[in-house]
Design an enzyme around this catalytic site. Structure first.
Site, PDB file in Angstrom:
ATOM      1  N   TYR A 155      32.520  46.397  39.753  1.00 15.99           N
ATOM      2  CA  TYR A 155      33.511  46.314  38.671  1.00 15.99           C
ATOM      3  C   TYR A 155      33.105  45.235  37.674  1.00 15.99           C
ATOM      4  O   TYR A 155      33.147  45.446  36.458  1.00 15.99           O
ATOM      5  CB  TYR A 155      34.894  46.000  39.250  1.00 15.99           C
ATOM      6  CG  TYR A 155      36.000  45.999  38.202  1.00 15.99           C
ATOM      7  CD1 TYR A 155      36.495  47.203  37.695  1.00 15.99           C
ATOM      8  CD2 TYR A 155      36.539  44.808  37.734  1.00 15.99           C
ATOM      9  CE1 TYR A 155      37.505  47.208  36.739  1.00 15.99           C
ATOM     10  CE2 TYR A 155      37.553  44.802  36.779  1.00 15.99           C
ATOM     11  CZ  TYR A 155      38.036  46.010  36.291  1.00 15.99           C
ATOM     12  OH  TYR A 155      39.037  46.014  35.342  1.00 15.99           O
ATOM     13  N   SER A 206      38.174  43.119  30.131  1.00 18.03           N
ATOM     14  CA  SER A 206      38.843  42.543  31.294  1.00 18.03           C
ATOM     15  C   SER A 206      38.438  41.083  31.435  1.00 18.03           C
ATOM     16  O   SER A 206      37.392  40.677  30.910  1.00 18.03           O
ATOM     17  CB  SER A 206      38.388  43.324  32.538  1.00 18.03           C
ATOM     18  OG  SER A 206      38.765  42.656  33.720  1.00 18.03           O
TER      19      SER A 206
HETATM   20  N1  NAD Z   1      45.605  46.321  35.635  1.00 19.33           N
HETATM   21  C1  NAD Z   1      44.869  45.238  35.519  1.00 19.33           C
HETATM   22  O1  NAD Z   1      45.159  44.204  36.157  1.00 19.33           O
HETATM   23  C2  NAD Z   1      43.642  45.235  34.635  1.00 19.33           C
HETATM   24  C3  NAD Z   1      42.997  44.013  34.416  1.00 19.33           C
HETATM   25  C4  NAD Z   1      41.888  43.981  33.591  1.00 19.33           C
HETATM   26  C5  NAD Z   1      41.430  45.152  33.011  1.00 19.33           C
HETATM   27  N2  NAD Z   1      42.061  46.333  33.242  1.00 19.33           N
HETATM   28  C6  NAD Z   1      41.525  47.542  32.614  1.00 19.33           C
HETATM   29  O2  NAD Z   1      42.539  48.246  31.941  1.00 19.33           O
HETATM   30  C7  NAD Z   1      42.132  49.605  31.797  1.00 19.33           C
HETATM   31  C8  NAD Z   1      43.318  50.503  32.099  1.00 19.33           C
HETATM   32  O3  NAD Z   1      43.678  50.346  33.452  1.00 19.33           O
HETATM   33  P1  NAD Z   1      45.195  50.198  33.944  1.00 19.33           P
HETATM   34  O4  NAD Z   1      45.283  48.927  34.681  1.00 19.33           O
HETATM   35  O5  NAD Z   1      46.130  50.466  32.828  1.00 19.33           O
HETATM   36  O6  NAD Z   1      45.233  51.361  35.061  1.00 19.33           O
HETATM   37  P2  NAD Z   1      46.043  52.735  35.159  1.00 19.33           P
HETATM   38  O7  NAD Z   1      45.465  53.446  36.326  1.00 19.33           O
HETATM   39  O8  NAD Z   1      47.501  52.471  35.137  1.00 19.33           O
HETATM   40  O9  NAD Z   1      45.631  53.500  33.823  1.00 19.33           O
HETATM   41  C9  NAD Z   1      44.337  54.031  33.686  1.00 19.33           C
HETATM   42  C10 NAD Z   1      44.426  55.463  33.196  1.00 19.33           C
HETATM   43  O10 NAD Z   1      43.078  55.963  33.075  1.00 19.33           O
HETATM   44  C11 NAD Z   1      43.060  57.291  33.575  1.00 19.33           C
HETATM   45  N3  NAD Z   1      41.703  57.612  34.039  1.00 19.33           N
HETATM   46  C12 NAD Z   1      41.036  57.063  35.082  1.00 19.33           C
HETATM   47  N4  NAD Z   1      39.828  57.650  35.202  1.00 19.33           N
HETATM   48  C13 NAD Z   1      39.747  58.573  34.214  1.00 19.33           C
HETATM   49  C14 NAD Z   1      38.745  59.496  33.834  1.00 19.33           C
HETATM   50  N5  NAD Z   1      37.602  59.609  34.519  1.00 19.33           N
HETATM   51  N6  NAD Z   1      38.972  60.283  32.753  1.00 19.33           N
HETATM   52  C15 NAD Z   1      40.152  60.207  32.079  1.00 19.33           C
HETATM   53  N7  NAD Z   1      41.143  59.368  32.397  1.00 19.33           N
HETATM   54  C16 NAD Z   1      40.940  58.551  33.470  1.00 19.33           C
HETATM   55  C17 NAD Z   1      44.064  57.293  34.715  1.00 19.33           C
HETATM   56  O11 NAD Z   1      44.509  58.620  34.997  1.00 19.33           O
HETATM   57  C18 NAD Z   1      45.153  56.394  34.169  1.00 19.33           C
HETATM   58  O12 NAD Z   1      46.139  57.141  33.463  1.00 19.33           O
HETATM   59  C19 NAD Z   1      40.924  49.796  32.715  1.00 19.33           C
HETATM   60  O13 NAD Z   1      39.744  49.833  31.938  1.00 19.33           O
HETATM   61  C20 NAD Z   1      40.966  48.564  33.585  1.00 19.33           C
HETATM   62  O14 NAD Z   1      39.682  48.206  34.073  1.00 19.33           O
HETATM   63  C21 NAD Z   1      43.163  46.398  34.039  1.00 19.33           C
END
Ligand code: NAD
Length: 273
Positions: free
Chosen positions: A153, A140
């Site tokens: 975070y 991230s």
């Molecule tokens: N969306 C953003 O702006 C952003 C920015 C930087 C980093 N990220 C990172 O991207 C990654 C994915 O997040 P996203 O934004 O796609 O969110 P999202 O919620 O759309 O997808 C995350 C997925 O992880 C699953 N999940 C969560 N906890 C879990 C667990 N304990 N066991 C199994 N599955 C689990 C959720 O059910 C979901 O399907 C994360 O690591 C997040 O920190 C996101």
């Protein structure tokens, strides 16, 4: 012409939604066969036929071993692991939380964001050594910069950068370990249950900002670039590609709109061009 990942087999944690799902679809389009572990069974049902889905929690070593075993049973091997499942802390500052809240949220955020990555690698490394495969972690902007969230975070994502470097060392020369430090995207990213934020989604926050009609000041140099997850998937393909990244390990590609080159007076020096 074949895709960049023809013949490869990938396992993605948290691939039921957001960037994990977008990477799953992109890997399929590049010729890979794909398995996804996610705790949300409903979201797994929406993945295309042919994707192997495993319901499980990344905090459970048994669930991750089950996912690796199912992948190898179905596809005969594992080449690419994408540790990705995570939650956000919705910018909760240390000044807004009690000690008890911090303690519980720390365990939950670190349990999913950090332990979930360690356990995924533990479950997969033997197969990755066998296939001389690679790991592509979702990192991230908060792995590198402040204020991409609150302290929990930010610390959890900095910890993932440490894991990436240590695993790149421990698993060389047979397994490459790299990451994509993605910036803000419109996803379902949720908050900790321990803070009552499990039903908040980042997509809802985006929608609220857009509906308010308030013009947000641009924060990043590429502020007119996309915030949809599918536009962040290219570096995941590049880093997983044996032909194109065979000499790359311990590397992070920032896909965050250029936060590191933000200026003091305006985020983008070429705004008037
Ligand atoms: N969306 C953003 O702006 C952003 C920015 C930087 C980093 N990220 C990172 O991207 C990654 C994915 O997040 P996203 O934004 O796609 O969110 P999202 O919620 O759309 O997808 C995350 C997925 O992880 C699953 N999940 C969560 N906890 C879990 C667990 N304990 N066991 C199994 N599955 C689990 C959720 O059910 C979901 O399907 C994360 O690591 C997040 O920190 C996101």
């Amino acid at each position: 012409m074949g895709g960049w990942l023809e013949g490869e087999v990938a396992l993605i944690t948290g691939g039921g939604s957001g960037i994990g799902r977008a990477v799953a679809l992109r890997y399929l389009a590049e010729g890979a066969r794909v398995a996804v572990l996610d705790r949300d069974a409903g979201q797994l049902d929406d993945l295309p036929d042919g994707v192997l889905t495993v319901t499980g929690d990344v905090r459970s070593p048994d669930d991750l071993h089950r996912a690796v075993e199912a992948t190898v049973e179905r596809f005969s091997k594992l080449d690419i692991l994408v540790p990705n499942a995570g939650i956000w802390d919705y910018h909760r500052s240390v000044t807004r939380l009690t000690g008890k809240e911090l303690s519980e949220a720390f365990d939950e955020v670190f349990g999913i964001n950090v332990k979930g990555y360690v356990l995924a690698v533990e479950a997969a490394w033997r197969e990755l050594v066998r296939s001389r495969g690679s790991i592509v972690m979702t990192l991230s902007n908060a792995s590198i910069h402040t204020d991409g969230g609150g302290s929990l975070y930010t610390a959890s994502k900095h910890a993932c950068l440490g894991l990436l470097r240590q695993f790149a060392y421990e698993l060389a020369p047979k397994v490459r370990v790299n990451g994509v430090a993605v910036g803000g995207m419109r996803t379902q990213l949720r908050g900790p249950e321990s803070l009552g934020l499990q039903d908040r989604t980042l997509a809802a926050s985006f929608a609220k900002n857009e509906a308010s009609g308030e013009k947000q000041p641009p924060l990043i140099p590429l502020y007119d670039s996309s915030v949809e997850p599918e536009h962040f998937t290219g570096p995941y393909v590049l880093l997983a590609s044996r032909a194109n990244s065979g000499t790359v390990t311990g590397a992070v590609i920032p896909a965050d709109g250029g936060i590191a080159v933000r200026g003091f007076r305006t985020p983008a020096g070429g705004a008037g061009l």
